[in-house]
Design a protein around this motif. Sequence first.
Motif, PDB file in Angstrom:
ATOM      1  N   GLN A  88       0.812  -1.214   0.000  1.00 34.37           N
ATOM      2  CA  GLN A  88       0.000   0.000   0.000  1.00 34.37           C
ATOM      3  C   GLN A  88       0.845   1.264   0.000  1.00 34.37           C
ATOM      4  O   GLN A  88       0.301   2.370   0.037  1.00 34.37           O
ATOM      5  CB  GLN A  88      -0.931   0.006   1.217  1.00 34.37           C
ATOM      6  CG  GLN A  88      -1.984  -1.092   1.173  1.00 34.37           C
ATOM      7  CD  GLN A  88      -3.096  -0.842   2.179  1.00 34.37           C
ATOM      8  OE1 GLN A  88      -3.704   0.219   2.196  1.00 34.37           O
ATOM      9  NE2 GLN A  88      -3.362  -1.816   3.013  1.00 34.37           N
ATOM     10  N   CYS A  89       2.153   1.104  -0.051  1.00 32.69           N
ATOM     11  CA  CYS A  89       3.053   2.260  -0.024  1.00 32.69           C
ATOM     12  C   CYS A  89       3.592   2.541  -1.418  1.00 32.69           C
ATOM     13  O   CYS A  89       4.073   1.636  -2.097  1.00 32.69           O
ATOM     14  CB  CYS A  89       4.214   1.999   0.937  1.00 32.69           C
ATOM     15  SG  CYS A  89       3.686   1.802   2.638  1.00 32.69           S
ATOM     16  N   GLY A  90       3.493   3.780  -1.840  1.00 28.66           N
ATOM     17  CA  GLY A  90       3.950   4.155  -3.168  1.00 28.66           C
ATOM     18  C   GLY A  90       5.415   4.538  -3.217  1.00 28.66           C
ATOM     19  O   GLY A  90       6.057   4.766  -2.191  1.00 28.66           O
ATOM     20  N   LEU A  91       5.940   4.616  -4.414  1.00 29.77           N
ATOM     21  CA  LEU A  91       7.310   5.060  -4.637  1.00 29.77           C
ATOM     22  C   LEU A  91       7.432   6.522  -4.215  1.00 29.77           C
ATOM     23  O   LEU A  91       6.638   7.360  -4.621  1.00 29.77           O
ATOM     24  CB  LEU A  91       7.670   4.894  -6.114  1.00 29.77           C
ATOM     25  CG  LEU A  91       9.097   5.243  -6.536  1.00 29.77           C
ATOM     26  CD1 LEU A  91      10.096   4.273  -5.906  1.00 29.77           C
ATOM     27  CD2 LEU A  91       9.216   5.219  -8.057  1.00 29.77           C
ATOM     28  N   ASP A  92       8.435   6.813  -3.391  1.00 26.66           N
ATOM     29  CA  ASP A  92       8.594   8.148  -2.811  1.00 26.66           C
ATOM     30  C   ASP A  92       9.928   8.743  -3.262  1.00 26.66           C
ATOM     31  O   ASP A  92      10.992   8.245  -2.911  1.00 26.66           O
ATOM     32  CB  ASP A  92       8.542   8.050  -1.285  1.00 26.66           C
ATOM     33  CG  ASP A  92       8.534   9.411  -0.601  1.00 26.66           C
ATOM     34  OD1 ASP A  92       8.755  10.429  -1.282  1.00 26.66           O
ATOM     35  OD2 ASP A  92       8.323   9.454   0.631  1.00 26.66           O
ATOM     36  N   ASP A  93       9.854   9.822  -4.019  1.00 25.92           N
ATOM     37  CA  ASP A  93      11.074  10.475  -4.500  1.00 25.92           C
ATOM     38  C   ASP A  93      11.939  11.003  -3.369  1.00 25.92           C
ATOM     39  O   ASP A  93      13.140  11.219  -3.544  1.00 25.92           O
ATOM     40  CB  ASP A  93      10.728  11.627  -5.439  1.00 25.92           C
ATOM     41  CG  ASP A  93      10.231  11.146  -6.792  1.00 25.92           C
ATOM     42  OD1 ASP A  93      10.142   9.920  -6.978  1.00 25.92           O
ATOM     43  OD2 ASP A  93       9.906  11.990  -7.654  1.00 25.92           O
ATOM     44  N   ASN A  94      11.344  11.228  -2.223  1.00 29.60           N
ATOM     45  CA  ASN A  94      12.094  11.777  -1.087  1.00 29.60           C
ATOM     46  C   ASN A  94      12.817  10.702  -0.287  1.00 29.60           C
ATOM     47  O   ASN A  94      13.596  11.031   0.608  1.00 29.60           O
ATOM     48  CB  ASN A  94      11.141  12.542  -0.163  1.00 29.60           C
ATOM     49  CG  ASN A  94      10.538  13.759  -0.840  1.00 29.60           C
ATOM     50  OD1 ASN A  94      11.232  14.478  -1.565  1.00 29.60           O
ATOM     51  ND2 ASN A  94       9.241  13.985  -0.633  1.00 29.60           N
ATOM     52  N   GLN A  95      12.559   9.427  -0.594  1.00 31.20           N
ATOM     53  CA  GLN A  95      13.247   8.331   0.081  1.00 31.20           C
ATOM     54  C   GLN A  95      14.432   7.883  -0.783  1.00 31.20           C
ATOM     55  O   GLN A  95      14.251   7.317  -1.855  1.00 31.20           O
ATOM     56  CB  GLN A  95      12.294   7.148   0.295  1.00 31.20           C
ATOM     57  CG  GLN A  95      11.273   7.362   1.392  1.00 31.20           C
ATOM     58  CD  GLN A  95      11.887   7.205   2.780  1.00 31.20           C
ATOM     59  OE1 GLN A  95      13.085   6.945   2.935  1.00 31.20           O
ATOM     60  NE2 GLN A  95      11.051   7.330   3.796  1.00 31.20           N
TER      61      GLN A  95
ATOM     62  N   MET B 182      15.018   5.359  -4.468  1.00 31.55           N
ATOM     63  CA  MET B 182      15.733   5.719  -5.692  1.00 31.55           C
ATOM     64  C   MET B 182      16.876   4.741  -5.962  1.00 31.55           C
ATOM     65  O   MET B 182      17.159   4.392  -7.102  1.00 31.55           O
ATOM     66  CB  MET B 182      16.264   7.153  -5.595  1.00 31.55           C
ATOM     67  CG  MET B 182      15.178   8.221  -5.395  1.00 31.55           C
ATOM     68  SD  MET B 182      13.914   8.221  -6.692  1.00 31.55           S
ATOM     69  CE  MET B 182      12.525   7.410  -5.841  1.00 31.55           C
ATOM     70  N   ARG B 183      17.515   4.279  -4.900  1.00 26.66           N
ATOM     71  CA  ARG B 183      18.599   3.305  -5.071  1.00 26.66           C
ATOM     72  C   ARG B 183      18.049   1.968  -5.582  1.00 26.66           C
ATOM     73  O   ARG B 183      18.690   1.282  -6.364  1.00 26.66           O
ATOM     74  CB  ARG B 183      19.344   3.103  -3.752  1.00 26.66           C
ATOM     75  CG  ARG B 183      20.169   4.301  -3.322  1.00 26.66           C
ATOM     76  CD  ARG B 183      21.070   3.929  -2.150  1.00 26.66           C
ATOM     77  NE  ARG B 183      21.815   5.074  -1.662  1.00 26.66           N
ATOM     78  CZ  ARG B 183      22.936   5.543  -2.224  1.00 26.66           C
ATOM     79  NH1 ARG B 183      23.392   4.951  -3.313  1.00 26.66           N
ATOM     80  NH2 ARG B 183      23.562   6.578  -1.714  1.00 26.66           N
ATOM     81  N   ILE B 184      16.875   1.610  -5.102  1.00 28.84           N
ATOM     82  CA  ILE B 184      16.243   0.367  -5.577  1.00 28.84           C
ATOM     83  C   ILE B 184      15.985   0.466  -7.073  1.00 28.84           C
ATOM     84  O   ILE B 184      16.290  -0.467  -7.832  1.00 28.84           O
ATOM     85  CB  ILE B 184      14.941   0.100  -4.802  1.00 28.84           C
ATOM     86  CG1 ILE B 184      15.255  -0.294  -3.352  1.00 28.84           C
ATOM     87  CG2 ILE B 184      14.117  -0.998  -5.472  1.00 28.84           C
ATOM     88  CD1 ILE B 184      14.044  -0.346  -2.452  1.00 28.84           C
TER      89      ILE B 184
END
Length: 304
Positions: free
Chosen positions: A83-90, A94-96
């Motif tokens: 239920q958690c979306g991709l977060d540009d701030n994490q 981004m590394r994933i």
Amino acid sequence: RSAQEEWEAVEDIQSGTGSRSVWDGGTGSDMPSFLCLFSSPQKKIQVTVRRQGLAALLHFFFGPPRLQQQLQGERDLALAIAQCGLDDNQEVHMRILQTIYKKLTCSRLGCPRYGTHWEELGFQGADPGTDLRGTGMLGLMQMLYFVMDSQMLPLALEIFRLSQHETQNFPFCIMSVNITRLVLQALREECLSRECNRRQQVIAVLNDLYAAAFLQLYRVWKSQHKTIADSGFLLKELEFSTKKKPKQLLKSLETYVSRSPVSTADGIQQPYLLSISSGWAGEEINFMGICDLQVELEGEAQLI
């Protein structure tokens, strides 16, 4: 930096886990450091499919066994991540993304966050985050598992090469997301409880079933010369197999991996051994619903 160096940076986020990766998970005090990579808890997850009337009665008496209590925290975590979306701030998110790109393309160079290069990997557009509907970060994490596990990487690359075929091509990453959707639905319908109870794991079973389903799709697609026009029918067949025949799928993967040689540093061919990764344990987990967990494939299954 190389893909391995990128992933080592992800590993460093967890304290005290040594060489274990984020996706291998942790227990006890390791768990909060993993949870911080996702959204703040706000929305309670629905862990199983609701049944009423006769359907509920038949499931109670004749359905699969319930997931053991000590495994329910790990199940809830997997569903919460979905239920958690991709977060540009994490940064770890981004590394994933970068690691998946580098592993599939065998490139040492990184890539921009947005661009047509993601379409070449099999996403629908310039932003991979928009394709994670229904699977959230779990869809991305299972891709990561596929390319980072040394036993799975050769299979992942074989499937990716087939996806680039002149006539048998298909969007690799979108297909991966759809397979994660099927695995999630099998989990929510308690079709995997018996295997999870036997192995005392949930995440590892999900990952192995994901790889097993991808292997089954690959075999049929390649041997029967399937094209993108056949994708809906094949996904519907996989939906049936993940729910009704998960043990058979897992056995097929185990047989495939045990027969697949890998070259070591000294050139000696060694067989792969199917890994069993660690899982997470914990209390009930609530996550913000960035991506609604809509994993049921209604009507004809098709690529999202």
